[in-house]
Design an enzyme around this catalytic site. Structure first.
Site, PDB file in Angstrom:
ATOM      1  N   THR B 110       1.070  -1.238   0.348  1.00 49.76           N
ATOM      2  CA  THR B 110      -0.504   0.385  -0.188  1.00 49.76           C
ATOM      3  C   THR B 110       1.316   1.295  -0.009  1.00 49.76           C
ATOM      4  OG1 THR B 110      -0.198  -0.342   1.993  1.00 49.76           O
ATOM      5  CG2 THR B 110      -1.973  -1.206   1.303  1.00 49.76           C
ATOM      6  N   LYS B 111       1.784   1.625   0.034  1.00 51.26           N
ATOM      7  CA  LYS B 111       2.351   2.064   0.562  1.00 51.26           C
ATOM      8  C   LYS B 111       3.766   2.875  -0.878  1.00 51.26           C
ATOM      9  CE  LYS B 111       2.406   3.549   4.703  1.00 51.26           C
ATOM     10  NZ  LYS B 111       3.226   3.232   6.270  1.00 51.26           N
ATOM     11  N   ASN B 112       3.368   1.418  -2.335  1.00 51.17           N
ATOM     12  CA  ASN B 112       4.250   1.277  -3.271  1.00 51.17           C
ATOM     13  C   ASN B 112       4.055   3.228  -4.664  1.00 51.17           C
ATOM     14  OD1 ASN B 112       4.174   0.862  -6.083  1.00 51.17           O
ATOM     15  ND2 ASN B 112       5.660  -1.205  -5.507  1.00 51.17           N
TER      16      ASN B 112
END
Ligand code: ZN
Lengths: 452, 344
Positions: B110-112
């Site tokens: 989710t932090k890409n």
């Protein structure tokens, strides 16, 4: 009373505070000579960790396969901050590898054969400047790099990370930073960038990644540094930005990235550098506060203030003039001499005397980095997390910022009292805060690229 | 890492008949690369085949399948993602299927940056169709990480580009009900109040918003978020902030309570710098807080700074600096408003 309910934010914060308190309680409980040992920068262990990574990374690093120039930069820059140089063989191998990441049409990709990307271009250029030899510096194809940068310009005024990639403040900074340090900046490249970054300053005072998003330490550094580099920093609301950034330093001593988020060692640089950059912006800040220059000097160090050169005053005067005559943009306002200045603003900036004392607690920041982020070889976000090269680079960069924040001029060594822990062991090399490369390497590169 | 295990049954490309015509292109790392990664065999092989079709610009179904495998091995490879978009466009693939693929990848990443950028590209193509899925998807992310920066940016983009503003203020309300300290939700609230085409803009919303914010402040005065939000509500109009009786009254309440006074004093300082005339009660409240070491003759603004130096030692240097810039700071009023107006 309902508000006193322990929410997720309070719960997470409480947990971190307990862990940090435990570390500090122990530290304060031991005798001074033991404290001094605990505060030592573990140079040898950091050196081992960093040099090992340069030569071999395990399979788990596959997820960073599109970030290899970044790993190079994080590692080489960390070594430079520690005052370590690398041998000729390793230097040649690094140049050879980065050259394989360079695209035939300009810019650097995340690995050989990958598309050029602004962030990895920044990392590759900073790596080569950190290596520093004429061979390293001349391996950069500046003409092609310039066309790559122009190709990445978006109609919004910002930059795109890569062909078909995202537009944000990070892209603006990385593009402007490499253009400046390689002396290939011009008006076409800068056009509209200031408007874009300005639209990202939020109601909180900090800068977001995109218009409308939340103020964030990483983007605030990128936005502020880019605005300085294009000589439009007077367009930001600096008093609000200052108020936002000083409130990001938390009870742990380190910085958080956003309001009500947890402390994280890497923001020692992103937020610390924002505070550090502010110290050289006193003329603009005073102007925005409605203070005359005379009054403005009252609060600052007498010795440094008296040395303000005519050139600087002229520069500030120029920018405020532009502001008045062309409030919504800079187009058509610059003449040739402004353009020349813009290209060398990184040099002019670092040679301004630091006329403002730091507005953050530089000792307490050092305490957090040394006691909470430092582990046996490398640095981490916070207690309980693992080390990595990214946090090692930005914890060390932030530590350097904190150590030099009380000096009056670039090249002055810090006083003993301003360095936390044993002085000669802990003192790092100084960085250029706009580019985050070691200062002497910056001077060398500037000489090389300006043909001086 | 898990995806590597679940691929144990993976058949290498070199053993797949439909890939027999492709000659893999090894990575040009040179004889002694720095930061060399000890790739698994699967990783190397997949990327070798990727390079082959990327260089050949082969826009085929098998190329699409290959990019999926490469992305699973490293979702951070923007070159693979970009090429995948090229292939998707050439093949005219049903983009709803693509959305499902991204859903599967997004779960653990989710932090890409790349995944979110790809999602934005997809939503742009899908248009109004994507509003519900994207708003629901980001909601799902927020149920686990309510401050996910990429997800908030994505949601804001969806609202602005595709619409779906109807329930957004209520959603902010709900998130702030769960966690009043969630600054991302405050920021989203500001985004909605200032940009929603349904609400009439900041001027129309201000009174309601001030009420809500002041309530939040009374409930937890040490919470920085609503204080900053309150200032934001008066961005470009400091004079109205100075004249708002609700603001003066919440300052008095907080300063006479046992709560943390830092944010209240900080706002008071700003107000005083902009010509605010405090009531006698408010002045008395400041008197009570003034340290004994402080000269009673000192101007109120400077005394507020002195109190802050004691109450907020972490920022003693900042409050000290504020003190030194106070005397002529009334001029700041026009100046910052002017700056703010320029940014509109
Ligand atoms: Zn971090």
């Amino acid at each position: 009373m309902e508000s006193r309910r322990v929410t997720k934010t309070l719960e997470d914060q409480g947990m971190v505070e307990r862990q940090v308190r435990e570390i500090y309680d122990f530290f304060y409980s031991i005798p001074p000579n033991s404290q001094s040992v605990v505060l030592e920068l573990q140079r040898d262990k950091h050196f081992d960790y960093l040099t090992r990574g340069l030569r071999k990374l395990g399979p788990s690093f596959s997820v960073l396969d599109a970030n290899r120039p970044w790993i190079s930069y994080w590692t080489l820059h960390s070594l430079a901050l520690l005052g370590e140089s690398i041998d000729a063989k390793l230097e040649n191998d690094a140049i050879d590898f980065l050259t394989r990441c360079q695209d035939k049409d300009g810019g650097y990709g995340g690995g050989p054969g990958q598309m050029p990307h602004l962030a990895t271009t920044y990392a590759a250029v900073n790596s080569l400047i950190t290596l520093g030899s004429p061979k390293a510096l001349s391996s950069i194809n500046r003409e092609k790099l310039y066309t790559f940068l122009l190709r990445m310009k978006d109609t919004s005024g910002g930059f795109r990370m890569h062909d078909g990639g995202e537009v944000d403040v990070r892209a603006c900074y990385t593009a402007i930073s490499v253009a400046n340090i390689l002396n290939i900046v011009d008006d076409e490249l800068i056009h509209g960038v200031g408007n874009y970054i300005l639209s990202c300053q939020t109601y909180e005072g900090g800068i977001a990644g995109e218009p409308g998003a939340e103020a964030h330490g990483g983007y605030t550094f990128c936005g502020l540094a880019a605005m300085i580099l294009i000589n439009e920093v007077n367009r930001l609301d600096l008093p609000r930005l200052i108020d936002w950034v000083v409130f990001r330093q938390g009870v742990e001593g380190g910085f958080q990235g956003r309001t009500n988020k947890l402390v994280d060692g890497c923001y020692s640089f992103w937020q610390g550098a924002v505070a550090f950059l502010i110290q050289r912006l006193n003329l603009v800040v005073h102007e925005q506060l409605g203070l005359s220059n005379d009054l403005g000097t009252e609060s600052a160090d007498d010795s440094s203030e008296s040395e303000l050169s005519d050139e600087e005053e002229h520069l500030e005067g120029t920018s405020s003039h532009v502001e008045e005559t062309c409030p919504l943009g800079q187009e058509g306002q610059e003449n040739a001499s402004d353009t020349t200045k813009k290209a060398d603003i990184g040099y002019e900036f670092i040679n301004r005397p630091i006329a403002m004392r730091p507005l953050f607690d530089s000792m307490y920041l050092q305490q957090y980095v040394l006691l909470c982020s430092q582990i046996d070889g490398g640095f981490r976000d916070k207690p309980g997390k693992g080390r990595d090269h990214y946090h090692t680079c930005y914890c060390l960069s932030g530590l350097s910022i904190a150590q030099y924040s009380w000096t009056n001029e670039a090249d002055d060594p810090p006083l003993h009292r301003d360095v936390f822990g044993p002085y000669s062991r802990n003192l790092l090399e100084q960085i250029h805060p706009l580019f985050n490369v070691e200062l002497d390497r910056y001077y060398e590169a500037r000489k090389f690229f300006s043909g001086l | 890492m898990d995806s590597g295990k679940e691929k144990r049954t993976r058949i290498p490309f070199k053993e797949r008949p439909d890939w027999a015509d492709v000659k893999p292109v090894p990575q040009d790392d040179g004889p002694c690369p720095v930061v060399p990664i000890a790739y698994t065999e699967d990783f190397s092989e997949t990327l070798d085949y990727f390079r082959a079709i990327y260089i050949a610009d082969e826009r085929s179904p098998r190329a699409l399948q290959l990019t999926a495998e490469a992305i699973q091995l490293n979702p951070g490879n923007y070159t693979v993602w970009q090429f995948r978009r090229v292939v998707l466009e050439s093949l005219g693939v049903d983009l709803h299927e693509e959305l499902k693929f991204v859903d599967r990848i997004a779960g653990e990443n989710t932090k890409n940056y790349q995944i979110w950028h790809h999602r934005r590209w997809l939503a742009e193509k899908l248009g109004a169709d994507a509003v519900t899925t994207e708003l629901e998807f980001t909601k799902k992310i927020f149920s686990e990480d309510a401050k996910n920066y990429h997800a908030w940016s994505h949601r804001q983009w969806v609202l602005q580009a595709l619409g779906g503003w109807e329930d957004e203020l209520a959603y902010c309300q709900q998130l702030l009900g769960d966690d009043i300290y969630n600054n991302s939700a405050w920021n989203q609230r500001y985004f909605v109040v200032t940009r929603s085409p349904l609400l009439g803009g900041l001027a129309a919303m201000r009174e309601l918003e001030v009420n809500y914010t002041v309530q939040a402040i009374r409930a937890s005065p040490e919470n920085e978020s609503p204080w900053r939000y309150l200032r934001g509500l008066y961005k470009n109009d400091t004079q109205s902030l100075v004249e708002d009786s609700q603001v003066a009254s919440v300052l008095l309440d907080v300063l006479t309570s046992k709560n943390s006074h830092v944010h209240a004093l900080s706002l008071l300082l700003d107000l005083l710098c902009h010509g605010f005339e405090p009531s006698q009660e408010l002045k008395s409240a400041v008197d009570v807080l003034t340290p004994q070491s402080c000269s009673p003759d000192l101007a109120l603004t400077k005394r507020v700074c002195s109190i802050l130096e004691h109450a907020d030692p972490m920022r003693v240097k900042y409050w000290n600096w504020r003190k030194s810039t106070v005397p002529v700071q009334s001029a700041q009023c026009q100046n910052t408003d002017r700056l703010a107006n320029l940014s509109m």
